[in-house]
Design a protein around this motif. Structure first.
Motif, PDB file in Angstrom:
ATOM      1  N   GLU A   1       0.820  -1.210   0.000  1.00 25.66           N
ATOM      2  CA  GLU A   1       0.000   0.000   0.000  1.00 25.66           C
ATOM      3  C   GLU A   1       0.855   1.262   0.000  1.00 25.66           C
ATOM      4  OE1 GLU A   1      -3.031   0.393  -0.561  1.00 25.66           O
ATOM      5  OE2 GLU A   1      -3.761  -1.670  -0.380  1.00 25.66           O
ATOM      6  N   ILE A   2       2.067   1.179   0.518  1.00 29.96           N
ATOM      7  CA  ILE A   2       2.910   2.370   0.642  1.00 29.96           C
ATOM      8  C   ILE A   2       3.674   2.660  -0.646  1.00 29.96           C
ATOM      9  CG2 ILE A   2       4.932   3.325   1.835  1.00 29.96           C
ATOM     10  CD1 ILE A   2       3.907   2.039   4.385  1.00 29.96           C
ATOM     11  N   ILE A   3       4.152   1.643  -1.349  1.00 28.30           N
ATOM     12  CA  ILE A   3       4.933   1.879  -2.561  1.00 28.30           C
ATOM     13  C   ILE A   3       4.046   2.480  -3.660  1.00 28.30           C
ATOM     14  CG2 ILE A   3       6.648   0.120  -2.024  1.00 28.30           C
ATOM     15  CD1 ILE A   3       5.188  -1.755  -3.978  1.00 28.30           C
TER      16      ILE A   3
ATOM     17  N   ARG B   1       7.965  12.503   9.502  1.00 30.80           N
ATOM     18  CA  ARG B   1       8.579  11.663  10.535  1.00 30.80           C
ATOM     19  C   ARG B   1       7.514  10.849  11.265  1.00 30.80           C
ATOM     20  NH1 ARG B   1       9.897  12.141  16.011  1.00 30.80           N
ATOM     21  NH2 ARG B   1      11.778  10.979  16.601  1.00 30.80           N
ATOM     22  N   GLN B   2       6.384  11.471  11.561  1.00 29.44           N
ATOM     23  CA  GLN B   2       5.319  10.761  12.270  1.00 29.44           C
ATOM     24  C   GLN B   2       4.770   9.618  11.432  1.00 29.44           C
ATOM     25  OE1 GLN B   2       4.512  11.255  15.495  1.00 29.44           O
ATOM     26  NE2 GLN B   2       3.321   9.380  15.211  1.00 29.44           N
ATOM     27  N   ALA B   3       4.671   9.824  10.125  1.00 29.82           N
ATOM     28  CA  ALA B   3       4.208   8.749   9.240  1.00 29.82           C
ATOM     29  C   ALA B   3       5.183   7.580   9.265  1.00 29.82           C
ATOM     30  CB  ALA B   3       4.037   9.277   7.818  1.00 29.82           C
ATOM     31  N   LEU B   4       6.476   7.881   9.191  1.00 30.93           N
ATOM     32  CA  LEU B   4       7.486   6.822   9.219  1.00 30.93           C
ATOM     33  C   LEU B   4       7.449   6.050  10.534  1.00 30.93           C
ATOM     34  CD1 LEU B   4      10.549   8.655   7.605  1.00 30.93           C
ATOM     35  CD2 LEU B   4       9.071   6.947   6.536  1.00 30.93           C
TER      36      LEU B   4
ATOM     37  N   ASN C   1      13.244   1.506   4.242  1.00 31.12           N
ATOM     38  CA  ASN C   1      14.117   2.222   3.315  1.00 31.12           C
ATOM     39  C   ASN C   1      13.988   1.715   1.886  1.00 31.12           C
ATOM     40  OD1 ASN C   1      16.102   4.310   4.590  1.00 31.12           O
ATOM     41  ND2 ASN C   1      15.873   2.708   6.131  1.00 31.12           N
ATOM     42  N   ILE C   2      13.650   0.450   1.716  1.00 32.68           N
ATOM     43  CA  ILE C   2      13.347  -0.043   0.367  1.00 32.68           C
ATOM     44  C   ILE C   2      12.124   0.690  -0.177  1.00 32.68           C
ATOM     45  CG2 ILE C   2      12.501  -2.015  -0.966  1.00 32.68           C
ATOM     46  CD1 ILE C   2      14.210  -3.813   0.853  1.00 32.68           C
TER      47      ILE C   2
ATOM     48  N   VAL D   1      11.663   7.249  -4.784  1.00 35.29           N
ATOM     49  CA  VAL D   1      12.612   8.091  -5.520  1.00 35.29           C
ATOM     50  C   VAL D   1      12.942   7.488  -6.882  1.00 35.29           C
ATOM     51  CG1 VAL D   1      14.923   9.088  -5.493  1.00 35.29           C
ATOM     52  CG2 VAL D   1      13.578   9.007  -3.380  1.00 35.29           C
ATOM     53  N   THR D   2      13.322   6.206  -6.909  1.00 33.72           N
ATOM     54  CA  THR D   2      13.747   5.606  -8.175  1.00 33.72           C
ATOM     55  C   THR D   2      12.602   5.502  -9.167  1.00 33.72           C
ATOM     56  OG1 THR D   2      13.446   3.383  -7.223  1.00 33.72           O
ATOM     57  CG2 THR D   2      15.656   4.327  -7.146  1.00 33.72           C
ATOM     58  N   SER D   3      11.370   5.292  -8.681  1.00 28.62           N
ATOM     59  CA  SER D   3      10.241   5.213  -9.605  1.00 28.62           C
ATOM     60  C   SER D   3       9.910   6.578 -10.203  1.00 28.62           C
ATOM     61  CB  SER D   3       9.003   4.644  -8.897  1.00 28.62           C
ATOM     62  OG  SER D   3       8.538   5.524  -7.888  1.00 28.62           O
TER      63      SER D   3
END
Length: 204
Positions: free
Chosen positions: A92-94, A125-128, A163-164, A170-172
């Motif tokens: 859901e996050i990616i 930060r709170q989301a992470l 981190n993945i 970023v890469t996408s």
């Protein structure tokens, strides 16, 4: 009789218009005048009834992106536990579908601005922290249920997966033709697969 205005709906509409402009033009080029015009207002002063300035609008936009992601995570993990729930959270996050691609473009823009804007950094930060706490709970469930071998350092596992996911944002964005939605899902599932003992993989 004057038409009643749904202020919550109008506020959300302004935010969604802001997302679209940021996704298309970048956060620095998203002016209050452009946002007002796209919303159908003749002047940006109308926006002040909901957001006193651009910073407050950007903060609300970032908060809503995180809230929507959390809503999808909650729905994707409902009734699941352990590795199934962990997979649901990660997928859901990616940014692997059209909706999350747009949200990711906006989120990545906010990440740069968050370096100098503490309120934006606090939202991110709170989301992470929230996602990481969920991941640790799901890892503990997977270990308890015997889905994976004992995890010596669950914090590191959670950090690696997190981190993945952030790296895929970023890469996408930089290479969408190579880092497609299917490629992201494969990479995520491959990382999760390393948690499953070899014998379990063979008998699955």
């Amino acid at each position: 009789m004057p038409r009643l205005v749904d202020h919550n709906e109008r506020r959300r509409s302004i935010i969604e218009t802001t997302w679209r402009i940021i996704a298309e033009q970048g956060i620095e080029n998203a002016s209050m005048r452009d946002i007002a015009r796209e919303c159908g207002y003749a002047a940006p002063g109308v926006l002040a009834h909901y957001f006193p300035n651009k910073d407050s609008l950007l903060l609300a936009s970032y908060e809503l992106i995180c809230d929507r992601t959390n809503e999808r995570v909650a729905a994707g993990t409902a009734g699941r536990r352990g590795l199934a729930a962990l997979q649901g959270l990660c997928l859901e996050i990616i940014p692997a579908n059209p909706l999350t691609v747009v949200e990711a473009r906006v989120a990545v823009s906010f990440w740069q601005r968050a370096q100098t804007v503490p309120s934006l950094r606090a939202v991110g930060r709170q989301a992470l922290i929230h996602w990481r706490d969920l991941m640790l709970d799901f890892l503990a469930q997977a270990e308890h249920d015997g889905e994976c071998a004992p995890i010596a350092d669950p914090d590191t596992v959670a950090d690696e997966l997190l981190n993945i996911m952030m790296g895929l944002h970023v890469t996408s964005m930089l290479d969408p033709d190579a880092v497609t939605g299917s490629r992201q899902r494969y990479l995520m599932e491959r990382a999760l697969g390393r948690l499953v003992p070899s014998k379990a993989k063979q008998t699955a």
